[in-house]
Design a protein around this motif. Structure first.
Motif, short mmCIF file in Angstrom:
data_model
loop_
_atom_site.label_atom_id
_atom_site.label_comp_id
_atom_site.label_asym_id
_atom_site.label_seq_id
_atom_site.Cartn_x
_atom_site.Cartn_y
_atom_site.Cartn_z
N PHE A 30 0.88 -1.26 0.07
CA PHE A 30 0.07 -0.18 0.03
C PHE A 30 1.03 1.37 0.03
O PHE A 30 0.69 2.21 -0.61
N ALA A 31 2.10 1.34 0.70
CA ALA A 31 2.89 2.19 0.81
C ALA A 31 3.63 2.65 -0.68
O ALA A 31 3.47 3.62 -0.94
N LEU A 32 3.83 1.57 -1.18
CA LEU A 32 4.09 1.89 -2.77
C LEU A 32 3.11 2.30 -3.64
O LEU A 32 3.61 3.11 -4.61
N VAL A 33 1.94 2.01 -3.53
CA VAL A 33 0.83 2.60 -4.51
C VAL A 33 1.02 4.00 -3.86
O VAL A 33 0.63 4.93 -4.96
N ILE A 34 0.74 4.37 -2.68
CA ILE A 34 0.45 5.72 -2.39
C ILE A 34 2.11 6.71 -2.97
O ILE A 34 1.75 7.51 -3.39
N ALA A 35 3.12 5.81 -2.77
CA ALA A 35 4.40 6.64 -3.39
C ALA A 35 4.12 6.79 -4.78
O ALA A 35 4.63 7.82 -5.54
N PHE A 36 3.49 5.92 -5.42
CA PHE A 36 3.63 5.93 -7.09
C PHE A 36 2.60 7.08 -7.33
O PHE A 36 2.62 7.67 -8.28
N LEU A 37 1.37 7.23 -6.63
CA LEU A 37 0.25 8.41 -6.76
C LEU A 37 1.03 9.54 -6.58
O LEU A 37 0.68 10.51 -7.40
N ILE A 38 1.82 9.77 -5.68
CA ILE A 38 2.43 11.12 -5.23
C ILE A 38 3.44 11.63 -6.41
O ILE A 38 3.41 12.62 -6.89
N LYS A 39 3.95 10.45 -6.96
CA LYS A 39 5.22 10.85 -7.77
C LYS A 39 4.41 11.20 -9.27
O LYS A 39 5.05 11.91 -9.89
N ASN A 40 3.48 10.72 -9.43
CA ASN A 40 2.44 10.77 -10.58
C ASN A 40 1.13 11.86 -10.47
O ASN A 40 0.40 11.71 -11.36
N ARG A 41 1.11 12.63 -9.52
CA ARG A 41 0.16 13.38 -9.18
C ARG A 41 -0.18 14.48 -10.28
O ARG A 41 -1.16 14.88 -10.80
N TRP A 42 0.94 14.76 -11.07
CA TRP A 42 0.81 16.03 -11.89
C TRP A 42 0.13 15.35 -13.09
O TRP A 42 -0.43 16.10 -13.78
N TRP A 43 0.54 14.04 -13.53
CA TRP A 43 0.14 13.40 -14.57
C TRP A 43 -1.58 13.36 -14.38
O TRP A 43 -2.33 13.47 -15.36
N VAL A 44 -2.07 13.13 -13.22
CA VAL A 44 -3.49 12.88 -12.90
C VAL A 44 -4.16 14.27 -13.28
O VAL A 44 -5.26 14.34 -13.89
N LYS A 45 -3.67 15.34 -12.91
CA LYS A 45 -4.10 16.73 -13.13
C LYS A 45 -4.03 16.81 -14.76
O LYS A 45 -5.08 17.66 -15.17
N GLU A 46 -3.19 16.43 -15.44
CA GLU A 46 -3.04 16.91 -16.64
C GLU A 46 -3.99 15.79 -17.62
O GLU A 46 -4.14 16.27 -18.89
N GLU A 47 -3.96 14.71 -16.99
CA GLU A 47 -4.86 13.55 -17.87
C GLU A 47 -5.86 12.97 -16.98
O GLU A 47 -5.93 11.96 -16.76
N PRO A 48 -7.00 14.00 -16.71
CA PRO A 48 -8.02 13.63 -15.82
C PRO A 48 -9.03 12.14 -16.31
O PRO A 48 -9.23 11.42 -15.71
N LYS A 49 -9.10 12.34 -17.75
CA LYS A 49 -9.90 11.21 -18.09
C LYS A 49 -9.33 9.93 -18.26
O LYS A 49 -9.98 8.96 -17.84
N LYS A 50 -8.12 10.33 -18.72
CA LYS A 50 -7.21 8.54 -18.81
C LYS A 50 -7.22 8.32 -16.98
O LYS A 50 -7.30 7.02 -16.98
N ALA A 51 -7.02 9.09 -16.15
CA ALA A 51 -6.64 8.60 -14.93
C ALA A 51 -8.09 7.95 -14.44
O ALA A 51 -8.13 7.01 -13.66
#
Length: 239
Positions: A26-47
């Motif tokens: 679970f910690a690895l999942v959170i770390a992955f999300l934090i690292k890619n948070r800007w991609w989520v903002k830029e690609e909301p539909k894909k996310a």
């Protein structure tokens, strides 16, 4: 292969190696999300499509396991388990996009944290049910953070009240089902604690505690966020 799908496989214990593996995962999942948070903002539909895909995958894998490797019954499969309901709500939200539904998903999803911290009746991460457990609960926890990145979602007090009232309906229906078909939704029959309490007392204490807890979380979040924003603005001005 038999171990991976064995319906009689033992469940994990608190603090065991399997439990630690879940927490690390679970910690690895959170770390992955934090690292890619800007991609989520830029690609909301894909996310959101990825979120939908994981939600559907989890439900499909769960059904495959219970239908294919167990003597399927509503008593054992528990399709109305609250976290599974949250998964269905995530799928529905992809199509309806309602603000109040995000609130319910967040507050009802708090139970996913509890499942990671205090696992009760959870299969090994090397078991098919363990895999579905990890996908489901990780998805539920990260979902509100993704929604915050996409549309600024923030849990609020109104949402906590709506969620509390919805939970009252859920727990009432769940307890009636437990009495009628012998299931154990929300552990009202086979309890992990408070075994000596009477049925009605347990119901009232659990229901009141959860509803009150939702509102407290809502109040805390609404109090902390303005404070955090004030501190952030003050530091920006100083710099």
């Amino acid at each position: 292969m038999q171990t991976f799908v064995d319906p009689n496989a033992a469940t994990i214990e608190l603090g065991s190696l399997e439990h630690i593996i879940y927490l690390i995962g679970f910690a690895l999942v959170i770390a992955f999300l934090i690292k890619n948070r800007w991609w989520v903002k830029e690609e909301p539909k894909k996310a959101m499509v990825i979120i939908l895909s994981f939600a559907v995958l989890q439900r499909v894998l769960s059904v495959i396991y219970f239908v294919g490797f167990t003597d399927y019954s509503l008593t054992e499969s528990l399709p109305l388990h609250i976290c599974r309901l949250v998964c269905y709500l995530i799928i529905i939200q992809f199509f309806v996009n309602k603000a109040w539904l995000d609130q319910i998903i967040f507050y009802w999803g708090i139970f996913a944290y509890a499942s990671f911290i205090y696992p009760v009746g959870i299969s090994s991460p090397f078991h098919m049910l363990g895999v579905t457990f990890f996908i489901l609960h990780s998805l539920i926890i990260v979902y509100p953070y993704i929604r915050h990145a996409i549309n600024g979602f923030v849990p609020n007090i109104k949402g906590s009240i709506i969620s509390a009232l919805g939970f009252m309906v859920y727990m009432t229906v769940a307890h009636l089902l437990n009495k009628s078909i012998g299931s154990n939704y929300f552990y009202t029959i086979d309890r992990p604690f408070w075994q000596d309490l009477g049925e009605f007392e347990y119901y009232i204490i659990t229901l009141s505690g959860v509803m009150f807890g939702f509102v407290i979380v809502g109040i805390l979040i609404q109090s902390v966020i303005p404070m955090f924003r004030y501190i952030t603005k003050s530091r920006l001005k100083e710099n």
